[in-house]
Design a protein around this motif. Structure first.
Motif, PDB file in Angstrom:
ATOM      1  N   TYR A 104      -5.034 -14.433 -20.732  1.00 33.55           N
ATOM      2  CA  TYR A 104      -3.937 -14.126 -19.797  1.00 33.55           C
ATOM      3  C   TYR A 104      -4.263 -14.715 -18.436  1.00 33.55           C
ATOM      4  CZ  TYR A 104      -2.384 -10.828 -23.349  1.00 33.55           C
ATOM      5  OH  TYR A 104      -1.954 -10.271 -24.519  1.00 33.55           O
ATOM      6  N   PRO A 105      -3.244 -15.215 -17.720  1.00 33.50           N
ATOM      7  CA  PRO A 105      -1.814 -15.194 -18.082  1.00 33.50           C
ATOM      8  C   PRO A 105      -1.314 -16.474 -18.747  1.00 33.50           C
ATOM      9  CG  PRO A 105      -2.056 -15.812 -15.798  1.00 33.50           C
ATOM     10  CD  PRO A 105      -3.454 -15.621 -16.312  1.00 33.50           C
ATOM     11  N   ALA A 106      -2.186 -17.480 -18.916  1.00 33.67           N
ATOM     12  CA  ALA A 106      -1.707 -18.811 -19.303  1.00 33.67           C
ATOM     13  C   ALA A 106      -1.340 -18.948 -20.774  1.00 33.67           C
ATOM     14  CB  ALA A 106      -2.759 -19.858 -18.934  1.00 33.67           C
ATOM     15  N   VAL A 167     -14.438  -7.622  -9.872  1.00 30.89           N
ATOM     16  CA  VAL A 167     -13.227  -6.839 -10.087  1.00 30.89           C
ATOM     17  C   VAL A 167     -13.595  -5.381 -10.333  1.00 30.89           C
ATOM     18  CG1 VAL A 167     -11.842  -8.759 -10.967  1.00 30.89           C
ATOM     19  CG2 VAL A 167     -13.181  -7.389 -12.568  1.00 30.89           C
ATOM     20  N   GLY A 168     -12.684  -4.509  -9.887  1.00 36.24           N
ATOM     21  CA  GLY A 168     -12.901  -3.072 -10.055  1.00 36.24           C
ATOM     22  C   GLY A 168     -11.573  -2.338 -10.142  1.00 36.24           C
ATOM     23  N   MET A 230     -14.869 -11.717 -13.283  1.00 34.68           N
ATOM     24  CA  MET A 230     -13.896 -12.527 -14.019  1.00 34.68           C
ATOM     25  C   MET A 230     -13.615 -13.800 -13.237  1.00 34.68           C
ATOM     26  SD  MET A 230     -11.147  -9.654 -15.364  1.00 34.68           S
ATOM     27  CE  MET A 230     -10.618 -10.682 -16.742  1.00 34.68           C
ATOM     28  N   ILE A 231     -13.092 -14.796 -13.910  1.00 35.12           N
ATOM     29  CA  ILE A 231     -12.667 -16.006 -13.212  1.00 35.12           C
ATOM     30  C   ILE A 231     -11.441 -15.674 -12.368  1.00 35.12           C
ATOM     31  CG2 ILE A 231     -11.601 -18.273 -13.547  1.00 35.12           C
ATOM     32  CD1 ILE A 231     -13.513 -18.800 -15.763  1.00 35.12           C
ATOM     33  N   GLU A 235      -7.699 -11.986 -13.666  1.00 36.69           N
ATOM     34  CA  GLU A 235      -7.845 -10.527 -13.720  1.00 36.69           C
ATOM     35  C   GLU A 235      -6.517  -9.878 -14.108  1.00 36.69           C
ATOM     36  OE1 GLU A 235      -7.380 -11.717  -9.311  1.00 36.69           O
ATOM     37  OE2 GLU A 235      -8.452 -12.423 -11.095  1.00 36.69           O
ATOM     38  N   PRO A 236      -6.543  -8.856 -14.979  1.00 38.26           N
ATOM     39  CA  PRO A 236      -5.309  -8.178 -15.395  1.00 38.26           C
ATOM     40  C   PRO A 236      -4.723  -7.356 -14.250  1.00 38.26           C
ATOM     41  CG  PRO A 236      -7.217  -7.036 -16.289  1.00 38.26           C
ATOM     42  CD  PRO A 236      -7.739  -8.281 -15.626  1.00 38.26           C
ATOM     43  N   PRO A 237      -3.451  -6.984 -14.343  1.00 33.32           N
ATOM     44  CA  PRO A 237      -2.798  -6.277 -13.233  1.00 33.32           C
ATOM     45  C   PRO A 237      -3.367  -4.898 -12.955  1.00 33.32           C
ATOM     46  CG  PRO A 237      -1.345  -6.427 -15.154  1.00 33.32           C
ATOM     47  CD  PRO A 237      -2.501  -7.323 -15.421  1.00 33.32           C
ATOM     48  N   HIS A 238      -4.052  -4.302 -13.930  1.00 32.59           N
ATOM     49  CA  HIS A 238      -4.593  -2.963 -13.699  1.00 32.59           C
ATOM     50  C   HIS A 238      -6.003  -2.995 -13.102  1.00 32.59           C
ATOM     51  CE1 HIS A 238      -5.358  -4.225 -17.873  1.00 32.59           C
ATOM     52  NE2 HIS A 238      -6.533  -3.637 -17.733  1.00 32.59           N
ATOM     53  N   LEU A 239      -6.508  -4.179 -12.748  1.00 36.30           N
ATOM     54  CA  LEU A 239      -7.775  -4.306 -12.041  1.00 36.30           C
ATOM     55  C   LEU A 239      -7.539  -5.090 -10.763  1.00 36.30           C
ATOM     56  CD1 LEU A 239     -10.296  -5.185 -14.922  1.00 36.30           C
ATOM     57  CD2 LEU A 239      -9.743  -2.936 -13.990  1.00 36.30           C
TER      58      LEU A 239
END
Length: 294
Positions: A104-106, A167-168, A230-231, A235-239
């Motif tokens: 994600y997201p690509a 990320v956190g 993460m690169i 990062e996902p929306p919840h982090l």
């Protein structure tokens, strides 16, 4: 509502390009009268004179010239649809390997674009870690793979280079705690370098989650029980990306590389490679760099 007929437009294009009804009829395997009737119906439908018949040869009027641009595009699009949906050459399966953390997201966007272009070709997505994907590619189990690496091997192509980021949990405080609690995959290629940099910065750390599951890592981090790397941009929306103000070491850049683009691989394979290139280059501005050699 008036609708244009593709068969009639094809005859119109043939007459315009061949310069006469006779030659167009031969090309289309129709009689001259059939072609002339189609042209007449087209002019009646539009209420326009499309041909100037005053001379010895047929010439397009201004309206005819304008229609010709659209007619060519409509006929070409019609033929493309028929080819894509019915041509048996575009059937089969292709295996794409992608590391968990850059799906994600690509990748969903790439799969959607590819399916629209080749609806009869199945893409088997193998989501794993870089080390395993490179092993599978070497054995021929994957047709194309993406990797996340600090370098690049022979035959690879660098799509983009992006920094790692911490990320956190949104609004979390786990990154302030010492020892710093970490969550990592067992085979994560980022992990050794991240730990090396923490040691160099004199920051105590503790790996509290070591797993094969990215979901487990995300759940732990989003609960503010640990931090992860993460690169940037994946990062996902919840982090959230941690703005640590220097409290944590800055992390090195990693390349997203592509393997499997070389050789005479065919239109389907090349199309998927093209979609992947565009997806990872679109916001990066880093030129592609092919790597060759033994």
């Amino acid at each position: 509502m008036r609708n244009l007929d593709i068969t009639t437009l094809r005859s119109f294009v043939a007459v315009a390009e061949s310069g006469g009804v006779t030659r167009a009829a031969g090309f289309l395997h129709l009689t001259q009268s059939a072609v002339s009737m189609q042209l007449k119906r087209l002019e009646e439908l539009l209420g326009l004179d499309l041909f100037d018949r005053s001379g010895r040869t047929i010439a397009l009027t201004a309206s005819g010239e304008q229609l010709l641009v659209y007619a060519r595009r409509m006929v070409a699009l019609n033929d493309e649809v028929i080819t894509r949906l019915t041509d048996q050459a575009y059937e089969g399966e292709i295996t794409l390997g992608v590391p968990h953390d850059i799906v994600y997201p690509a990748i969903p966007r790439v799969l959607k674009q590819f399916h629209a272009a080749f609806p009869r070709v199945k893409v088997q997505l193998d989501s794993s870690y870089t080390r395993r994907l490179k092993s599978e590619f070497a054995k021929g189990a994957c047709d194309i793979i993406l990797t996340t690496e600090t370098g690049i091997d022979a035959g690879g192509e660098q799509l983009c280079t992006k920094p790692l980021c911490w990320v956190g949990a949104p609004g979390g405080s786990a990154w302030r705690q010492r020892p710093l609690k970490l969550a990592f995959g067992r085979q994560c290629t980022f992990r050794p370098r991240v730990i090396e940099m923490l040691d160099a910065a004199g920051i105590l750390w503790d790996v509290v989650v070591e797993t094969e599951s990215d979901r487990t890592i995300e759940a732990t981090v989003s609960a503010d029980l640990a931090v992860h790397t993460m690169i940037e941009g994946t990062e996902p929306p919840h982090l959230d990306r941690i703005e640590h103000g220097g409290a944590l070491p800055d992390l090195p850049a990693h390349s997203i590389n592509l393997y499997g683009a070389g050789g005479a691989t065919g239109e389907v394979h090349d199309a998927l490679v093209g979609f992947l290139r565009r997806a990872f280059q679109v916001n990066d501005g880093v030129a592609l760099r092919a790597v060759s050699g033994a």
